[in-house]
Design an enzyme around this catalytic site. Sequence first.
Site, PDB file in Angstrom:
ATOM      1  N   GLU A  96       0.811  -1.215   0.000  1.00 35.67           N
ATOM      2  CA  GLU A  96       0.000   0.000   0.000  1.00 35.67           C
ATOM      3  C   GLU A  96       0.845   1.267   0.000  1.00 35.67           C
ATOM      4  O   GLU A  96       0.548   2.216  -0.712  1.00 35.67           O
ATOM      5  CB  GLU A  96      -0.917   0.003   1.227  1.00 35.67           C
ATOM      6  CG  GLU A  96      -1.851   1.187   1.250  1.00 35.67           C
ATOM      7  CD  GLU A  96      -2.762   1.194   2.463  1.00 35.67           C
ATOM      8  OE1 GLU A  96      -2.681   0.243   3.255  1.00 35.67           O
ATOM      9  OE2 GLU A  96      -3.548   2.132   2.586  1.00 35.67           O
ATOM     10  N   ASP A  97       1.892   1.289   0.778  1.00 38.55           N
ATOM     11  CA  ASP A  97       2.603   2.540   1.015  1.00 38.55           C
ATOM     12  C   ASP A  97       3.923   2.692   0.277  1.00 38.55           C
ATOM     13  O   ASP A  97       4.528   3.748   0.316  1.00 38.55           O
ATOM     14  CB  ASP A  97       2.875   2.694   2.526  1.00 38.55           C
ATOM     15  CG  ASP A  97       1.590   2.819   3.331  1.00 38.55           C
ATOM     16  OD1 ASP A  97       0.567   3.182   2.718  1.00 38.55           O
ATOM     17  OD2 ASP A  97       1.625   2.550   4.535  1.00 38.55           O
ATOM     18  N   ASP A 125      -2.758  -4.717  13.706  1.00 42.21           N
ATOM     19  CA  ASP A 125      -2.405  -3.476  13.018  1.00 42.21           C
ATOM     20  C   ASP A 125      -3.140  -2.307  13.670  1.00 42.21           C
ATOM     21  O   ASP A 125      -2.552  -1.286  14.029  1.00 42.21           O
ATOM     22  CB  ASP A 125      -2.815  -3.622  11.540  1.00 42.21           C
ATOM     23  CG  ASP A 125      -2.628  -2.354  10.733  1.00 42.21           C
ATOM     24  OD1 ASP A 125      -1.615  -1.663  10.951  1.00 42.21           O
ATOM     25  OD2 ASP A 125      -3.491  -2.062   9.878  1.00 42.21           O
ATOM     26  N   ASP A 156     -15.830  -6.171  41.052  1.00 43.16           N
ATOM     27  CA  ASP A 156     -14.777  -6.817  40.253  1.00 43.16           C
ATOM     28  C   ASP A 156     -13.805  -5.818  39.658  1.00 43.16           C
ATOM     29  O   ASP A 156     -13.222  -6.054  38.613  1.00 43.16           O
ATOM     30  CB  ASP A 156     -15.390  -7.701  39.167  1.00 43.16           C
ATOM     31  CG  ASP A 156     -16.208  -6.913  38.173  1.00 43.16           C
ATOM     32  OD1 ASP A 156     -16.544  -5.751  38.480  1.00 43.16           O
ATOM     33  OD2 ASP A 156     -16.504  -7.452  37.098  1.00 43.16           O
TER      34      ASP A 156
END
Length: 542
Positions: A75-76, A137, A258
């Site tokens: 993609e980059d 991611d 809790d």
Amino acid sequence: MTTVKDIIGEMVSPSPEDETLIRTAYDFAKKAHEGHQRYSGEPYFLHPAAVAKQLASMHLDAQTVAAGLLHDAIEDTDTTDEAVAQVFGDEVLFLVRGVTKLGRHKYRGAERHAESLRRLLVATSADIRVLIIKLVDRYHNMTTLEYVPKHKQRRIALETMEIFAPIADRLGMGRLKRELEDLAFPYIDPDAYRHTAEVRKLMGKETEEGLAHAKKTLQRELVRRGLTGFHTEIRMKGLWSLHQKLKRKHDDITQIHDIAALRVIVPKLEDCYPVLGAIHALWKPLPGNFKDYIAFPKPNGYQSLHTTVVTGDAGTVEMQVRTEEMHRHAQFGIASHMTYKTLGKNAPKASFERFSLAWIRGLIPSLLHLSKRDAVVETSPKIAHTEKSNSAFMPPWLSELAEAHTSITGADEFITGLKEDFFSHRVFVFTPMGDVVDLPIRSTPIDFAYAIHSDIGNHMQGAKVNGKLASFDSPLANGDIVEILTRKTVHPTTKWLEYARTTLARRHIRTALMEIDAAVPTEKTRPNTPTATRARPRRTRR
Ligand code: MN
């Protein structure tokens, strides 16, 4: 900076080939991202390296870890599909492509975003590891959200909270779910975040000493009873989940037991109930608060014994008892099963819910919601909202997924489903308009036609799959684009029943056949009726 040694060090007994693969991917991705920076100004490669390390720590296989290193390369950077396939093979390429967002120019804003999600779902339908990489991611991107431009932060945080955290939850990845929620929380409601953090800190301080004391008491008692090989830990409730609970309890902190829980992790299943016995012998349990998630696992596979007891030292405390294996599942969920090379034999025998797309459909309203919000945030005020732009923000495949009533059947057990990969018994196919239709595996154009509309099914003359004419009985594959050609004079024949795989299509065909049968006498008295207009072939339109 995460080194390649750090990554390999997290892997479970990697083979020499695995190590070579990781080293090659590490160098390849590092080189590909050279000169690129994150919003924080740090070298971009920090990100894929961190993603890979976490995937390795979740004990995922070498291909997935390599894909983690390479996930942003296509993609980059200038890296091509071919280059990745050549060096790393088709499997790694598939995983990388699945995570890759769309090209920048083709779609914009929310539309691009919806398209990316669609792609993710399609890729996930073939291999669940795509979704796991995507979640990790997202997790790493959330840890650096402060550096992202302000106007994007809220949208990313909302998306994390409303889409990615529920997906992690549904996959049983409890740790990731909690971390995603707590990272998104401050960007969604800063005041509530500060308040909840304050409450947790105060309560934590108040019970710290008592809890440590209760822990010691319990440890001594377990050893006295001859239990060994266990370990204990104190877990603090996540901030977002605490916030939700505070809201339910009208901000009455005394109703929440809790915030801090004491957890006992034992080697074997047989040890769980004796530990529970020891706890209840030491302290009185709060009636109605005991939950046996071992006998009755949660739908996402979570197993543990939960009980709330009244201790002298720490007040009312939740105790959790589970085995190592249950603990692993509670943290890593579906990912903890990917490590078993021979699923089935060693895999836990927990009876999991059948796979169903219902949980993804459950996310659809939030997707629509988000897309609309996107439209408000990202569209410049100068652009008037026309109907067209609205429909772009609400792609029809979303509502279609939400409306479809089919559910996955087939594999009886979660584990079986895993072995054959998530959703592998479904195919996602598209109309020429880009709407998605999900069908059982080996479905044919006839099933597709009836899934669209009974009228289209009943008058199906032919079908084109990916632009080419296809026979009525050709099985459809993931990602196929299917166009149905219709003609009013065409009617179903008994042969169609053999081609149809879905009950929906079969039912419609049978009904149509019965109607034709009933209509036979009248039809004989008439000459062939179809008028010119009725006979004109019609293309499907959605
Ligand atoms: Mn990334």
